[in-house]
Design a protein around this motif. Structure first.
Motif, mmCIF file in Angstrom:
data_model
loop_
_atom_site.group_PDB
_atom_site.id
_atom_site.type_symbol
_atom_site.label_atom_id
_atom_site.label_comp_id
_atom_site.label_asym_id
_atom_site.label_seq_id
_atom_site.Cartn_x
_atom_site.Cartn_y
_atom_site.Cartn_z
ATOM 1 N N PHE A 87 18.775 44.536 -29.315
ATOM 2 C CA PHE A 87 18.370 44.328 -30.519
ATOM 3 C C PHE A 87 17.163 44.765 -30.929
ATOM 4 N N PRO A 88 16.439 44.571 -32.129
ATOM 5 C CA PRO A 88 15.408 45.116 -32.906
ATOM 6 C C PRO A 88 14.279 45.037 -32.144
ATOM 7 N N ASP A 89 13.704 45.394 -31.747
ATOM 8 C CA ASP A 89 11.355 45.206 -31.342
ATOM 9 C C ASP A 89 11.638 44.513 -31.430
ATOM 10 N N TYR A 93 28.753 55.951 -52.641
ATOM 11 C CA TYR A 93 28.367 55.846 -50.809
ATOM 12 C C TYR A 93 27.138 55.150 -50.450
ATOM 13 N N LEU A 94 27.599 54.123 -49.315
ATOM 14 C CA LEU A 94 26.616 53.774 -48.260
ATOM 15 C C LEU A 94 26.942 53.883 -47.307
ATOM 16 N N ILE A 95 25.576 54.770 -47.110
ATOM 17 C CA ILE A 95 25.216 55.426 -45.896
ATOM 18 C C ILE A 95 24.156 54.929 -44.610
ATOM 19 N N ASP A 96 24.422 54.642 -43.572
ATOM 20 C CA ASP A 96 23.582 53.907 -42.920
ATOM 21 C C ASP A 96 22.284 55.285 -42.198
ATOM 22 N N GLN A 97 21.693 54.954 -41.262
ATOM 23 C CA GLN A 97 20.276 55.455 -40.493
ATOM 24 C C GLN A 97 21.152 56.747 -39.840
ATOM 25 N N GLN A 98 22.840 56.623 -39.174
ATOM 26 C CA GLN A 98 22.846 57.364 -38.231
ATOM 27 C C GLN A 98 23.882 58.515 -39.217
ATOM 28 N N GLY A 141 14.275 45.891 -41.728
ATOM 29 C CA GLY A 141 14.426 46.645 -41.046
ATOM 30 C C GLY A 141 15.365 48.049 -41.017
ATOM 31 N N GLN A 142 16.797 47.638 -41.688
ATOM 32 C CA GLN A 142 17.522 48.813 -41.492
ATOM 33 C C GLN A 142 17.307 49.920 -43.096
ATOM 34 N N LYS A 143 17.565 50.501 -43.617
ATOM 35 C CA LYS A 143 17.434 51.734 -44.397
ATOM 36 C C LYS A 143 18.311 52.431 -44.134
ATOM 37 N N TRP A 144 19.470 51.884 -45.195
ATOM 38 C CA TRP A 144 20.622 52.198 -45.796
ATOM 39 C C TRP A 144 20.447 52.888 -46.889
#
Length: 604
Positions: free
Chosen positions: A149-151, A224-229, A283-286
């Protein structure tokens, strides 16, 4: 060169062609370049708004899903709550039955939920429910650990698009094959922060797909919806969903420092325009990106150039023919005059020219007179023709706009909104439909005052949705005034004046008051007040003087219909003594007052 030096008619032909063709070509080129850039800027601005709305919708949707995952903490004091059942050190058959009941309840909170998985750290038991089918399994080493899980260990983790799986339940009735995103929420004992396990909810992409369909044109644009990876969470190219996006285009997208914007690409992978915005959540950027190919971007411009080229070719042909004809026609009287002069020299007093005069001045006078008459006739004919063409063009344009199609489309959107439990969208589409039906009804130029007020109310509802709590309005109308007939679109310019020039998005909410009264049978009083920024003293005096003179205020291109247009139409319909007053309010804002003496047949 010999052709030019030969005669006046040849010189006239050459110079006329140069003087007409060269400015025409330069004008078309400049017009093309300006139109190209103007359409491009408008296109980018509109699509930035569209993508931003899509981003906001996706963030709202994720917030709804996150709220569902928090159901684990609902009614924590109740003995049969899911939280208490997970916290218990021992577990009975009835307790497990209540766990499945709670999981099934969570799975039904959204039509997009495919399955719900729960792992209990204390009992090392895992529970899964899909379509009402429950399954339990002993699982000491679940797929997700606390370290995954996140920090901060509190916020949920949203797993990118993947194929749904059975979470190790190998003997489950069936294995789902849907593409899903999964929200994993850690569960802690309150307030000790003791780790109790985690809850995973698989979400189908149906709602994200429905929201994305509103953002692009099928078969010509991509979303497109693209995640951080750089993994594709959703795309209009369904074969790419769940795969990793590599290449120059996505590298250019990731290199942008601004969270929203646009850029052009000219690579083998993609040539065109990209509009993007950033979805920030937990905390996630898409990145939500819309790609428009270059041929789609400049399609309208290219069509305009093609039409202009055809018009130019036809015009050039007409110009050449007209130039030859006019040149020969203009020089023939001179030749006739020369022949007449020769005949005079030969003592032949007969002038072979169609004129009543026998001298040079008479011939020139008659020619000028004929030219003026011809030019006058041509101008009148061209003027009438231009008016007829303009009228036909307007009718053709109006014929292209099918209001019934737009109304039906808005009704369809409203129906979908109700089906998806979004009544606010239904209300907004209804308001927009009322405005469009009112504005596009060209058969009525005079309407009842109540209809005009309904139009303004729909307009303010849309503005209120736009500015949320930043806008408050109040409309009061005297019942005795509701049935009065007035010219259409009288109130709209008064209200729009506030949003164009007075509205300020600051800590103080914007307020607007509209009061319509009929103090007596011979007077109608309309007051529109706001708490905007008002006008400075010099500008206010200028506007007051222009309105007093019934001058040109509001007729400039940046003023739309304008206040002087309102007072002019009111004077035409009601009475020449009608007045419009404008003044600053204390401490903020502007007040516009219309005093309308009613005609006898109206006040009766």
């Amino acid at each position: 060169m010999k052709f030019i030096q030969g005669s006046i008619s040849n010189k006239l032909i050459v110079f006329l062609l140069i003087a007409i063709i060269l400015p025409m070509v330069i004008s078309i080129f400049i017009s093309y370049m300006y139109t190209r850039e103007s359409l491009k800027k408008d296109f980018i601005r509109e699509n930035l708004n569209t993508v931003h709305q899509g981003k906001s919708s996706i963030q709202d949707y994720l917030e709804q899903i996150n709220h569902i995952s928090l159901s684990i903490y609902r009614d924590i004091q109740e003995p049969n709550s899911l939280y208490q059942l997970i916290s218990a050190k021992s577990r009975t058959y009835l307790m497990e039955k209540e766990i499945f009941k709670n999981l099934d309840s969570i799975s039904k909170e959204s039509k997009d939920i495919l399955q719900v998985y729960l792992h209990s750290h204390r009992s090392q038991q895992s529970y899964l429910t899909i379509d009402g089918f429950p399954k339990r399994n002993q699982e000491p080493n679940p797929e997700m650990q606390l370290k995954d899980f996140p920090d901060n260990k509190v916020a949920p983790f949203i797993e990118s698009t993947h194929t749904a799986q059975n979470y190790g339940m190998v003997d489950f009735p069936y294995a789902p094959k849907d593409k899903v995103i999964t929200i994993h929420r850690p569960i802690y004992k309150v307030p000790l922060k003791e780790y109790l396990g985690y809850l995973s909810i698989d979400i189908k992409l149906d709602s994200i797909k429905a929201m994305s369909r509103l953002l692009y044109s099928k078969n010509s644009e991509d979303i497109y919806l693209i995640d951080q990876q750089n993994k594709v969470m959703y795309s209009s190219q369904e074969g790419m969903i769940g795969s990793k996006f590599n290449g120059d285009w996505v590298d250019s997208l990731r290199s942008k420092k601004k969270s929203t914007g646009s850029f052009e690409s000219d690579t083998q992978q993609f040539k065109g325009l990209t509009i993007y915005d950033t979805v920030n959540y937990q905390g996630q950027k898409w990145v939500l990106a819309k790609r428009i190919p270059i041929d789609v971007l400049y399609k309208d411009v290219n069509q305009l150039v093609l039409i202009n080229s055809l018009v130019i070719l036809v015009s050039l042909f007409i110009v050449i023919i007209a130039t030859l004809y006019i040149s020969l026609k203009l020089t023939s009287p001179i030749k006739e005059l020369i022949n007449s002069i020769k005949n005079i020299k030969l003592k032949d007093l007969k002038l072979d020219i169609n004129t009543k005069s026998t001298d040079e001045i008479g011939i020139l006078a008659q020619t000028i007179k004929n030219m003026v008459g011809t030019i006058d006739n041509l101008i009148m004919k061209e003027y009438r023709l231009e008016l007829a063409n303009k009228d036909n063009q307007l009718k053709a344009l109006q014929a292209q706009i099918n209001p019934h199609f737009i109304y039906n489309t808005l009704q369809s959107i409203g129906a979908i909104a109700l089906q998806n439990n979004v009544p606010k969208i239904y209300d907004l589409t209804s308001s927009l439909g009322k405005m469009m039906r009112y504005n596009m009804n060209t058969s009525q130029s005079i309407v009842e005052l109540s209809k005009e007020v309904d139009q303004i109310r729909a307009y303010l509802e849309l503005q209120q949705q736009r500015f949320k709590q930043k806008l408050v309005y109040k409309i009061e109308i005297d019942e005795k005034a509701e049935t009065l007939s007035i010219p259409k679109m009288i109130l709209q310019p008064l209200v729009e004046n506030y949003f164009k020039h007075g509205f300020e998005q600051n800590e103080r909410p914007g307020e607007m008051w509209i009061s319509i009264t009929r103090p007596n049978t011979d007077l109608l009083l309309i007051m529109v007040e706001d708490n905007g920024k008002g006008m400075d003293t010099e500008r206010l005096r200028f506007v007051q003087q222009k309105l007093k003179d019934s001058g040109t205020y509001g007729t400039t291109p940046d003023q739309s219909i304008g206040l002087s247009n309102v007072i002019s139409r009111i004077k035409l319909y009601f009475h020449e003594q009608a007045q419009i007053e404008i003044a600053n309010r204390d401490p903020h804002g502007l007040k516009i007052t219309l005093r309308i003496p009613l005609r006898k047949e109206i006040s009766a």
